[in-house]
Write a protein that holds these residues in place. Structure first.
Motif, PDB file in Angstrom:
ATOM      1  N   ALA A  84      42.948  45.456  30.023  1.00 38.61           N
ATOM      2  CA  ALA A  84      41.841  46.024  30.320  1.00 38.61           C
ATOM      3  C   ALA A  84      42.218  46.770  31.920  1.00 38.61           C
ATOM      4  CB  ALA A  84      39.894  45.716  30.543  1.00 38.61           C
ATOM      5  N   ASP A  85      40.797  46.794  32.324  1.00 39.52           N
ATOM      6  CA  ASP A  85      40.840  47.562  33.254  1.00 39.52           C
ATOM      7  C   ASP A  85      41.091  46.497  34.971  1.00 39.52           C
ATOM      8  OD1 ASP A  85      38.377  46.553  34.008  1.00 39.52           O
ATOM      9  OD2 ASP A  85      37.226  48.245  34.263  1.00 39.52           O
ATOM     10  N   MET A  86      41.187  45.238  34.486  1.00 37.99           N
ATOM     11  CA  MET A  86      41.501  44.311  35.567  1.00 37.99           C
ATOM     12  C   MET A  86      42.681  45.187  36.487  1.00 37.99           C
ATOM     13  SD  MET A  86      40.413  40.464  34.032  1.00 37.99           S
ATOM     14  CE  MET A  86      40.798  40.099  35.669  1.00 37.99           C
ATOM     15  N   ARG A  87      42.663  45.301  37.506  1.00 37.73           N
ATOM     16  CA  ARG A  87      43.556  46.151  38.245  1.00 37.73           C
ATOM     17  C   ARG A  87      44.404  45.252  39.182  1.00 37.73           C
ATOM     18  NH1 ARG A  87      40.712  50.908  38.709  1.00 37.73           N
ATOM     19  NH2 ARG A  87      38.972  49.775  39.839  1.00 37.73           N
ATOM     20  N   LEU A  88      45.354  44.908  39.408  1.00 47.38           N
ATOM     21  CA  LEU A  88      45.868  44.074  40.614  1.00 47.38           C
ATOM     22  C   LEU A  88      46.013  45.045  42.324  1.00 47.38           C
ATOM     23  CD1 LEU A  88      49.281  43.215  39.059  1.00 47.38           C
ATOM     24  CD2 LEU A  88      47.653  41.857  39.574  1.00 47.38           C
ATOM     25  N   ASP A  89      45.912  43.918  43.370  1.00 49.36           N
ATOM     26  CA  ASP A  89      46.066  45.141  44.440  1.00 49.36           C
ATOM     27  C   ASP A  89      47.555  45.490  44.880  1.00 49.36           C
ATOM     28  OD1 ASP A  89      43.350  44.756  44.268  1.00 49.36           O
ATOM     29  OD2 ASP A  89      42.950  42.963  45.682  1.00 49.36           O
ATOM     30  N   TYR A  90      48.104  45.356  44.194  1.00 46.61           N
ATOM     31  CA  TYR A  90      50.044  45.406  44.654  1.00 46.61           C
ATOM     32  C   TYR A  90      50.216  46.447  43.151  1.00 46.61           C
ATOM     33  CZ  TYR A  90      48.976  41.157  47.315  1.00 46.61           C
ATOM     34  OH  TYR A  90      49.404  41.123  48.501  1.00 46.61           O
ATOM     35  N   ASP A  91      50.835  47.886  43.867  1.00 46.03           N
ATOM     36  CA  ASP A  91      51.604  48.596  42.640  1.00 46.03           C
ATOM     37  C   ASP A  91      52.691  48.028  41.957  1.00 46.03           C
ATOM     38  OD1 ASP A  91      49.472  50.487  42.112  1.00 46.03           O
ATOM     39  OD2 ASP A  91      50.151  52.017  43.503  1.00 46.03           O
ATOM     40  N   LEU A  92      52.899  48.182  40.854  1.00 43.75           N
ATOM     41  CA  LEU A  92      54.216  47.900  40.509  1.00 43.75           C
ATOM     42  C   LEU A  92      55.414  49.005  40.110  1.00 43.75           C
ATOM     43  CD1 LEU A  92      52.935  45.568  37.777  1.00 43.75           C
ATOM     44  CD2 LEU A  92      53.029  45.089  39.806  1.00 43.75           C
ATOM     45  N   ALA A  93      56.452  48.644  40.188  1.00 44.88           N
ATOM     46  CA  ALA A  93      57.413  49.539  40.909  1.00 44.88           C
ATOM     47  C   ALA A  93      58.908  48.736  39.406  1.00 44.88           C
ATOM     48  CB  ALA A  93      58.313  49.462  41.848  1.00 44.88           C
ATOM     49  N   CYS A  94      57.809  48.879  37.733  1.00 43.97           N
ATOM     50  CA  CYS A  94      58.915  48.677  36.709  1.00 43.97           C
ATOM     51  C   CYS A  94      60.350  49.453  36.437  1.00 43.97           C
ATOM     52  CB  CYS A  94      58.090  47.622  36.221  1.00 43.97           C
ATOM     53  SG  CYS A  94      56.741  46.447  36.029  1.00 43.97           S
ATOM     54  N   PRO A  95      61.226  49.106  35.863  1.00 44.13           N
ATOM     55  CA  PRO A  95      62.030  50.133  35.546  1.00 44.13           C
ATOM     56  C   PRO A  95      60.992  51.038  33.847  1.00 44.13           C
ATOM     57  CG  PRO A  95      63.111  47.857  35.298  1.00 44.13           C
ATOM     58  CD  PRO A  95      61.624  47.440  36.219  1.00 44.13           C
ATOM     59  N   GLY A  96      61.396  52.101  34.381  1.00 41.65           N
ATOM     60  CA  GLY A  96      60.349  52.840  32.849  1.00 41.65           C
ATOM     61  C   GLY A  96      59.721  52.755  33.030  1.00 41.65           C
TER      62      GLY A  96
ATOM     63  N   MET B 111      37.765  32.225  44.301  1.00 36.09           N
ATOM     64  CA  MET B 111      36.908  32.266  42.976  1.00 36.09           C
ATOM     65  C   MET B 111      36.341  33.043  43.452  1.00 36.09           C
ATOM     66  SD  MET B 111      34.124  29.702  43.893  1.00 36.09           S
ATOM     67  CE  MET B 111      34.478  29.252  45.293  1.00 36.09           C
ATOM     68  N   ARG B 112      36.285  33.841  44.862  1.00 33.46           N
ATOM     69  CA  ARG B 112      35.775  35.366  44.698  1.00 33.46           C
ATOM     70  C   ARG B 112      36.312  36.519  44.143  1.00 33.46           C
ATOM     71  NH1 ARG B 112      33.965  35.949  50.819  1.00 33.46           N
ATOM     72  NH2 ARG B 112      36.458  36.373  50.861  1.00 33.46           N
ATOM     73  N   ARG B 113      37.189  36.581  44.437  1.00 29.88           N
ATOM     74  CA  ARG B 113      38.013  37.476  44.321  1.00 29.88           C
ATOM     75  C   ARG B 113      38.655  37.699  42.487  1.00 29.88           C
ATOM     76  NH1 ARG B 113      42.511  39.379  47.548  1.00 29.88           N
ATOM     77  NH2 ARG B 113      43.246  41.520  46.645  1.00 29.88           N
ATOM     78  N   LEU B 114      38.884  36.118  42.223  1.00 33.30           N
ATOM     79  CA  LEU B 114      38.611  36.076  40.647  1.00 33.30           C
ATOM     80  C   LEU B 114      36.861  36.854  40.121  1.00 33.30           C
ATOM     81  CD1 LEU B 114      40.223  35.845  38.270  1.00 33.30           C
ATOM     82  CD2 LEU B 114      39.660  33.201  38.045  1.00 33.30           C
ATOM     83  N   ALA B 115      36.253  36.305  41.057  1.00 28.88           N
ATOM     84  CA  ALA B 115      35.069  36.613  39.877  1.00 28.88           C
ATOM     85  C   ALA B 115      34.912  38.695  40.070  1.00 28.88           C
ATOM     86  CB  ALA B 115      33.902  36.064  41.354  1.00 28.88           C
ATOM     87  N   ARG B 116      35.269  39.167  41.699  1.00 32.74           N
ATOM     88  CA  ARG B 116      35.256  40.982  41.201  1.00 32.74           C
ATOM     89  C   ARG B 116      36.135  41.055  40.529  1.00 32.74           C
ATOM     90  NH1 ARG B 116      35.695  40.108  47.305  1.00 32.74           N
ATOM     91  NH2 ARG B 116      37.935  39.769  47.033  1.00 32.74           N
ATOM     92  N   LEU B 117      37.095  40.341  39.782  1.00 27.25           N
ATOM     93  CA  LEU B 117      37.881  41.290  38.490  1.00 27.25           C
ATOM     94  C   LEU B 117      37.821  40.632  37.546  1.00 27.25           C
ATOM     95  CD1 LEU B 117      41.916  39.677  40.242  1.00 27.25           C
ATOM     96  CD2 LEU B 117      40.541  42.404  40.020  1.00 27.25           C
ATOM     97  N   VAL B 118      36.843  39.843  37.064  1.00 20.79           N
ATOM     98  CA  VAL B 118      36.403  39.348  35.813  1.00 20.79           C
ATOM     99  C   VAL B 118      34.949  40.662  35.833  1.00 20.79           C
ATOM    100  CG1 VAL B 118      35.257  37.981  34.086  1.00 20.79           C
ATOM    101  CG2 VAL B 118      37.486  37.593  35.263  1.00 20.79           C
ATOM    102  N   ARG B 119      34.624  40.753  36.742  1.00 25.60           N
ATOM    103  CA  ARG B 119      33.358  42.064  36.998  1.00 25.60           C
ATOM    104  C   ARG B 119      33.250  42.993  36.833  1.00 25.60           C
ATOM    105  NH1 ARG B 119      29.687  44.493  40.557  1.00 25.60           N
ATOM    106  NH2 ARG B 119      27.544  44.191  39.764  1.00 25.60           N
ATOM    107  N   ARG B 120      34.832  43.385  37.093  1.00 22.70           N
ATOM    108  CA  ARG B 120      34.739  44.851  36.977  1.00 22.70           C
ATOM    109  C   ARG B 120      35.147  45.032  35.588  1.00 22.70           C
ATOM    110  NH1 ARG B 120      40.347  45.891  40.607  1.00 22.70           N
ATOM    111  NH2 ARG B 120      39.608  45.485  42.452  1.00 22.70           N
ATOM    112  N   THR B 121      35.741  44.125  34.509  1.00 22.57           N
ATOM    113  CA  THR B 121      35.458  44.439  33.244  1.00 22.57           C
ATOM    114  C   THR B 121      34.096  44.853  32.517  1.00 22.57           C
ATOM    115  OG1 THR B 121      35.433  42.227  32.442  1.00 22.57           O
ATOM    116  CG2 THR B 121      37.702  42.389  33.132  1.00 22.57           C
TER     117      THR B 121
END
Length: 166
Positions: free
Chosen positions: A153-165, A1-11
């Motif tokens: 929006a600017d809710m970023r994951l803590d993982y970079d994604l390596a997606c084709p294209g 819940m704390r992590r989700l609260a931080r992510l939403v707050r970033r918006t």
């Protein structure tokens, strides 16, 4: 819940945390269980098998909760200026020193507390999204496991994604 609260707050969206801690011993002795709060949110007595009727303190809690919820639905903030209810603090991440993030405790009487489930959050935080990302490590090792996920929006994951294209 704390992590989700931080992510939403970033918006830029205020986040309000609470802990429902009201016990209704006639319903479930010495426990607060998931779903018990609904009767206090809507001011309804409990049906069978307990047939518990909300008492004066329960109704006071219902009045406070309905006031907070109504304000939040109308304005995006549960707080008012003039009614004497406890101010519900917006979530602010801890800087690791002093007091931690504050939250409202929904019990009677209402009270403010801090560091909601901190020990549990500290334990689970390293695993957050890892089950979805298949245990990938942080940005130095991009993962394709979440390709196609929508990130708003600017809710970023803590993982970079390596997606084709991409």
């Amino acid at each position: 819940m704390r992590r989700l609260a931080r992510l939403v707050r970033r918006t830029g969206t205020p986040v309000y945390l609470y802990s429902f801690e009201r016990e209704a011993d006639a319903v479930v002795p010495d426990l607060v269980i998931h779903g018990l709060d609904r009767n206090f949110v809507f001011g309804n007595n409990f049906g069978p098998p307990s047939n518990y009727v909300l008492n004066e303190d329960d109704l006071a809690l219902f009045g406070a909760i309905s006031t907070y919820w109504t304000r939040f639905a109308g304005s995006g903030s549960p707080n008012g200026d003039d009614d004497g209810t406890i101010r519900w603090p917006a979530f602010t991440p801890s800087n690791g020193q002093g007091s931690g993030p504050k939250h409202l405790v929904l019990d009677w009487p209402l009270r403010e507390d801090e560091r909601l489930r901190e020990e549990q959050c500290d334990f689970w935080e390293p695993f957050f999204l890892k089950s979805i990302a298949n245990g990938s490590t942080s940005a130095s090792s991009p993962s394709s496991d979440l390709c196609g996920a929508t990130i708003v929006a600017d809710m970023r994951l803590d993982y970079d994604l390596a997606c084709p294209g991409n």
